[in-house]
Write a protein that holds these residues in place. Structure first.
Motif, PDB file in Angstrom:
ATOM      1  N   SER A   1       9.914  -1.466 -10.199  1.00 49.83           N
ATOM      2  CA  SER A   1       8.685  -1.017  -9.538  1.00 49.83           C
ATOM      3  C   SER A   1       8.133  -2.063  -8.573  1.00 49.83           C
ATOM      4  O   SER A   1       8.307  -3.259  -8.769  1.00 49.83           O
ATOM      5  CB  SER A   1       7.615  -0.709 -10.582  1.00 49.83           C
ATOM      6  OG  SER A   1       8.037   0.335 -11.417  1.00 49.83           O
ATOM      7  N   VAL A   2       7.450  -1.558  -7.566  1.00 51.74           N
ATOM      8  CA  VAL A   2       6.670  -2.373  -6.643  1.00 51.74           C
ATOM      9  C   VAL A   2       5.220  -1.938  -6.821  1.00 51.74           C
ATOM     10  O   VAL A   2       4.938  -0.752  -6.964  1.00 51.74           O
ATOM     11  CB  VAL A   2       7.117  -2.164  -5.180  1.00 51.74           C
ATOM     12  CG1 VAL A   2       6.208  -2.917  -4.213  1.00 51.74           C
ATOM     13  CG2 VAL A   2       8.576  -2.580  -4.990  1.00 51.74           C
TER      14      VAL A   2
ATOM     15  N   LYS B   1       4.706  -7.935  -1.453  1.00 45.09           N
ATOM     16  CA  LYS B   1       5.467  -8.013  -0.199  1.00 45.09           C
ATOM     17  C   LYS B   1       6.901  -7.579  -0.475  1.00 45.09           C
ATOM     18  O   LYS B   1       7.498  -7.974  -1.481  1.00 45.09           O
ATOM     19  CB  LYS B   1       5.456  -9.440   0.324  1.00 45.09           C
ATOM     20  CG  LYS B   1       4.061 -10.039   0.414  1.00 45.09           C
ATOM     21  CD  LYS B   1       3.588 -10.127   1.830  1.00 45.09           C
ATOM     22  CE  LYS B   1       2.269 -10.836   1.956  1.00 45.09           C
ATOM     23  NZ  LYS B   1       1.105 -10.037   1.683  1.00 45.09           N
ATOM     24  N   VAL B   2       7.427  -6.750   0.428  1.00 45.42           N
ATOM     25  CA  VAL B   2       8.814  -6.312   0.303  1.00 45.42           C
ATOM     26  C   VAL B   2       9.578  -6.590   1.587  1.00 45.42           C
ATOM     27  O   VAL B   2       9.003  -6.658   2.671  1.00 45.42           O
ATOM     28  CB  VAL B   2       8.927  -4.808  -0.060  1.00 45.42           C
ATOM     29  CG1 VAL B   2       8.354  -4.520  -1.432  1.00 45.42           C
ATOM     30  CG2 VAL B   2       8.293  -3.925   0.983  1.00 45.42           C
TER      31      VAL B   2
ATOM     32  N   ASN C   1      12.121 -11.979  -5.254  1.00 40.47           N
ATOM     33  CA  ASN C   1      13.109 -11.340  -4.392  1.00 40.47           C
ATOM     34  C   ASN C   1      14.010 -10.359  -5.159  1.00 40.47           C
ATOM     35  O   ASN C   1      15.165 -10.159  -4.812  1.00 40.47           O
ATOM     36  CB  ASN C   1      13.952 -12.404  -3.677  1.00 40.47           C
ATOM     37  CG  ASN C   1      14.551 -11.889  -2.390  1.00 40.47           C
ATOM     38  OD1 ASN C   1      13.964 -11.070  -1.697  1.00 40.47           O
ATOM     39  ND2 ASN C   1      15.731 -12.379  -2.069  1.00 40.47           N
ATOM     40  N   ARG C   2      13.461  -9.736  -6.209  1.00 39.52           N
ATOM     41  CA  ARG C   2      14.283  -8.831  -7.013  1.00 39.52           C
ATOM     42  C   ARG C   2      14.556  -7.528  -6.267  1.00 39.52           C
ATOM     43  O   ARG C   2      13.711  -7.044  -5.506  1.00 39.52           O
ATOM     44  CB  ARG C   2      13.638  -8.569  -8.353  1.00 39.52           C
ATOM     45  CG  ARG C   2      12.433  -7.674  -8.293  1.00 39.52           C
ATOM     46  CD  ARG C   2      11.895  -7.361  -9.675  1.00 39.52           C
ATOM     47  NE  ARG C   2      10.717  -6.524  -9.511  1.00 39.52           N
ATOM     48  CZ  ARG C   2       9.755  -6.458 -10.379  1.00 39.52           C
ATOM     49  NH1 ARG C   2       9.817  -7.167 -11.478  1.00 39.52           N
ATOM     50  NH2 ARG C   2       8.723  -5.664 -10.170  1.00 39.52           N
ATOM     51  N   LEU C   3      15.727  -6.979  -6.505  1.00 37.44           N
ATOM     52  CA  LEU C   3      16.117  -5.713  -5.898  1.00 37.44           C
ATOM     53  C   LEU C   3      15.308  -4.595  -6.549  1.00 37.44           C
ATOM     54  O   LEU C   3      15.376  -4.395  -7.766  1.00 37.44           O
ATOM     55  CB  LEU C   3      17.613  -5.472  -6.075  1.00 37.44           C
ATOM     56  CG  LEU C   3      18.185  -4.219  -5.437  1.00 37.44           C
ATOM     57  CD1 LEU C   3      18.010  -4.246  -3.911  1.00 37.44           C
ATOM     58  CD2 LEU C   3      19.658  -4.062  -5.794  1.00 37.44           C
TER      59      LEU C   3
ATOM     60  N   GLU D   1      18.401  -1.737   1.333  1.00 39.75           N
ATOM     61  CA  GLU D   1      18.121  -2.472   0.111  1.00 39.75           C
ATOM     62  C   GLU D   1      16.682  -2.958   0.215  1.00 39.75           C
ATOM     63  O   GLU D   1      16.314  -3.580   1.214  1.00 39.75           O
ATOM     64  CB  GLU D   1      19.062  -3.662  -0.038  1.00 39.75           C
ATOM     65  CG  GLU D   1      20.517  -3.258  -0.205  1.00 39.75           C
ATOM     66  CD  GLU D   1      21.470  -4.438  -0.188  1.00 39.75           C
ATOM     67  OE1 GLU D   1      21.049  -5.576   0.165  1.00 39.75           O
ATOM     68  OE2 GLU D   1      22.644  -4.228  -0.518  1.00 39.75           O
ATOM     69  N   ILE D   2      15.891  -2.650  -0.793  1.00 35.52           N
ATOM     70  CA  ILE D   2      14.477  -3.028  -0.791  1.00 35.52           C
ATOM     71  C   ILE D   2      14.278  -4.110  -1.847  1.00 35.52           C
ATOM     72  O   ILE D   2      14.562  -3.891  -3.032  1.00 35.52           O
ATOM     73  CB  ILE D   2      13.570  -1.818  -1.062  1.00 35.52           C
ATOM     74  CG1 ILE D   2      13.796  -0.740   0.011  1.00 35.52           C
ATOM     75  CG2 ILE D   2      12.102  -2.239  -1.121  1.00 35.52           C
ATOM     76  CD1 ILE D   2      13.057   0.563  -0.222  1.00 35.52           C
ATOM     77  N   TYR D   3      13.814  -5.269  -1.380  1.00 32.69           N
ATOM     78  CA  TYR D   3      13.597  -6.415  -2.255  1.00 32.69           C
ATOM     79  C   TYR D   3      12.109  -6.705  -2.375  1.00 32.69           C
ATOM     80  O   TYR D   3      11.390  -6.682  -1.381  1.00 32.69           O
ATOM     81  CB  TYR D   3      14.296  -7.659  -1.685  1.00 32.69           C
ATOM     82  CG  TYR D   3      15.796  -7.537  -1.686  1.00 32.69           C
ATOM     83  CD1 TYR D   3      16.541  -7.957  -2.779  1.00 32.69           C
ATOM     84  CD2 TYR D   3      16.474  -6.997  -0.590  1.00 32.69           C
ATOM     85  CE1 TYR D   3      17.926  -7.834  -2.784  1.00 32.69           C
ATOM     86  CE2 TYR D   3      17.853  -6.876  -0.589  1.00 32.69           C
ATOM     87  CZ  TYR D   3      18.569  -7.294  -1.687  1.00 32.69           C
ATOM     88  OH  TYR D   3      19.941  -7.174  -1.694  1.00 32.69           O
ATOM     89  N   ASN D   4      11.664  -7.016  -3.579  1.00 29.83           N
ATOM     90  CA  ASN D   4      10.278  -7.370  -3.827  1.00 29.83           C
ATOM     91  C   ASN D   4      10.138  -8.883  -3.689  1.00 29.83           C
ATOM     92  O   ASN D   4      10.530  -9.639  -4.578  1.00 29.83           O
ATOM     93  CB  ASN D   4       9.843  -6.903  -5.213  1.00 29.83           C
ATOM     94  CG  ASN D   4       8.365  -7.055  -5.440  1.00 29.83           C
ATOM     95  OD1 ASN D   4       7.726  -7.935  -4.886  1.00 29.83           O
ATOM     96  ND2 ASN D   4       7.817  -6.179  -6.277  1.00 29.83           N
TER      97      ASN D   4
END
Length: 137
Positions: free
Chosen positions: A65-66, A71-72, A99-101, A91-94
């Protein structure tokens, strides 16, 4: 590969306080539009040249979850290109969470001339096809 950064907005959250799943698709679209702009191919240019670009398919797999105000970073890359359609990967990183996927996805597109005739990307849009190929470099 292109990167697009953004901050999760409060209005994008759901009742649980996390980003609603539909917004990830919107984020991929934002990232795609920015990638096209950076490549020198804004959608407005295609429209002015008489092309439209429908979405043929979209997919998103949610990993983590975000939440609001995190920030992504969204990476956009070419997955596949054919004569009539192409598929971009995301690919969306938090960035706020080490910096988790958070999600992976794809969208498939084609181009049509006004009136609905499919465009052969390799012949009628060869410069664009070459620019797409560079997304993997």
């Amino acid at each position: 590969m292109f990167e697009y950064n953004r901050t999760a907005k409060y209005h994008e959250t759901d009742q649980m306080g996390i980003i609603h799943h539909s917004n990830y698709i919107k984020w991929m679209e934002e990232a795609r539009i920015e990638a096209m702009n950076q490549m020198g191919y804004p959608y407005r240019r295609f429209e002015e040249e008489g092309f439209i670009s429908p979405v043929l398919a979209v997919n998103c797999e949610y990993k983590k979850s975000v939440c609001f105000d995190e920030k992504v970073k969204i990476k956009v890359f070419l997955k596949e290109i054919g004569r009539v359609k192409f598929t971009l990967g995301y690919e969306i990183y938090n960035l706020s969470q080490d910096n988790r996927l958070s999600a992976v996805g794809s969208s498939t597109h084609c181009f049509l001339k006004k009136g609905g005739r499919p465009v052969l990307i390799d012949k009628e849009m060869s410069e664009f096809a070459a620019a797409l190929q560079k997304m993997n470099v």
